[in-house]
Design a protein around this motif. Structure first.
Motif, mmCIF file in Angstrom:
data_model
loop_
_atom_site.group_PDB
_atom_site.id
_atom_site.type_symbol
_atom_site.label_atom_id
_atom_site.label_comp_id
_atom_site.label_asym_id
_atom_site.label_seq_id
_atom_site.Cartn_x
_atom_site.Cartn_y
_atom_site.Cartn_z
ATOM 1 N N PHE A 133 40.158 50.756 69.781
ATOM 2 C CA PHE A 133 40.299 49.636 68.859
ATOM 3 C C PHE A 133 41.178 49.978 67.657
ATOM 4 O O PHE A 133 41.624 49.083 66.945
ATOM 5 C CB PHE A 133 38.918 49.179 68.386
ATOM 6 N N SER A 138 45.640 46.831 70.194
ATOM 7 C CA SER A 138 44.333 46.216 70.391
ATOM 8 C C SER A 138 44.352 44.776 69.905
ATOM 9 O O SER A 138 45.033 44.433 68.943
ATOM 10 C CB SER A 138 43.266 47.006 69.626
ATOM 11 N N ASP A 234 35.492 42.161 64.702
ATOM 12 C CA ASP A 234 36.213 43.403 64.973
ATOM 13 C C ASP A 234 35.285 44.561 64.631
ATOM 14 O O ASP A 234 34.147 44.344 64.196
ATOM 15 C CB ASP A 234 37.511 43.461 64.149
#
Length: 271
Positions: A133, A138, A234
């Motif tokens: 990530f 990403s 996120d």
């Protein structure tokens, strides 16, 4: 001609918790509809309790039906059209955002407590796959311009319910968090689309179906640990999407969603 919807869209949402109820309770004091859990004035923070005003209940007269326009009674038995219900629910969402913080906290308290294990599991998922990530490619790191380009490309290959009209489709990336660390492969986002007219609960069911994830949410006998939850965000911040919320007000095109089961996972298993 407006296309009608199926049985899943029939019903009334509770004015407090937004859960759909096919036999809602109407409060004559505040003129709102509520589910069985919030039918009492004390349970839905009735305005009449705050103002200490007693609102008289006017009994319905049998003759009132005869004074109504022809066909009005039978028309009242039919649900409103889909686009009318969606507009009403979106207006309710805006009113909810304007409510005092204590009332919003009361509304979201049940969802937050039920998803504690799911959010812990999601955080461990991010911790284990941090390098993935942190990559600039990403989906959570894409800039606005790059996200627009990627969404345009995604529209060619994304999967979803093909019965959704093109104008109602919202394209997102969705990660499936495995039930155990041993089953979790290198995370890769699925390119999917859902309908902006759906409640979050229906979007979750659709995602679970097209991504082949076991879904027991409709079974009232299972515990919260066995149910699926849908998150947006996120690695830095994750937000639970309540099942009674609306896709149009909680999900934007190009968002990244996470499908997580509430199953508790021992933190030591990731070490």
């Amino acid at each position: 001609m407006t296309k009608e919807v199926g049985m899943l869209d029939v019903g009334t949402h509770c004015a407090l918790c937004r859960e759909i109820d096919f036999l809602p309770f109407h409060c004559s004091a505040c003129n709102s509809d509520f589910c069985a859990k919030h039918r009492l004035k004390e349970d839905h923070y009735c305005e009449s309790l705050r103002t200490n005003q007693k609102v008289p209940v006017t009994p319905q007269k049998e003759s009132s039906r005869s004074n109504s326009p022809p066909g009005a009674f039978f028309q009242s038995l039919l649900p409103a059209k889909a686009h009318d219900r969606v507009q009403t629910l979106l207006q309710d969402d805006k009113k909810l955002q304007q409510q005092p913080n204590n009332m919003k906290s009361a509304l979201l308290a049940s969802n937050t407590s039920q998803s504690r294990r799911a959010i812990d599991k999601l955080k461990r998922f991010f911790a284990k796959n941090g390098k993935t990530f942190e990559n600039k490619k990403s989906t959570t790191k894409l800039s606005s311009a790059n996200k627009l380009i990627q969404v345009t490309k995604m529209k060619r290959t994304a999967i979803g319910d093909n019965s959704i009209p093109l104008a109602n489709r919202i394209y997102v990336w969705c990660y499936v968090v495995a039930d155990s660390p041993q089953d979790q492969k290198k995370p890769s986002p699925n390119e999917v689309f859902i309908s902006k007219t759906w409640p979050i609960g229906r979007a979750l069911d659709s995602l679970a179906s097209i991504l082949n994830v076991k879904n027991s949410n409709i079974d009232h006998a299972v515990s919260d640990n066995e149910k699926l939850f849908l998150y947006r965000g996120d690695p830095a911040s994750q937000h639970l999407l309540p099942a009674s919320g609306r896709v149009a007000s909680l999900v934007k095109e190009g968002d990244t969603l996470y499908l997580v089961r509430g199953l508790d996972v021992d933190a030591s298993a990731n070490e």
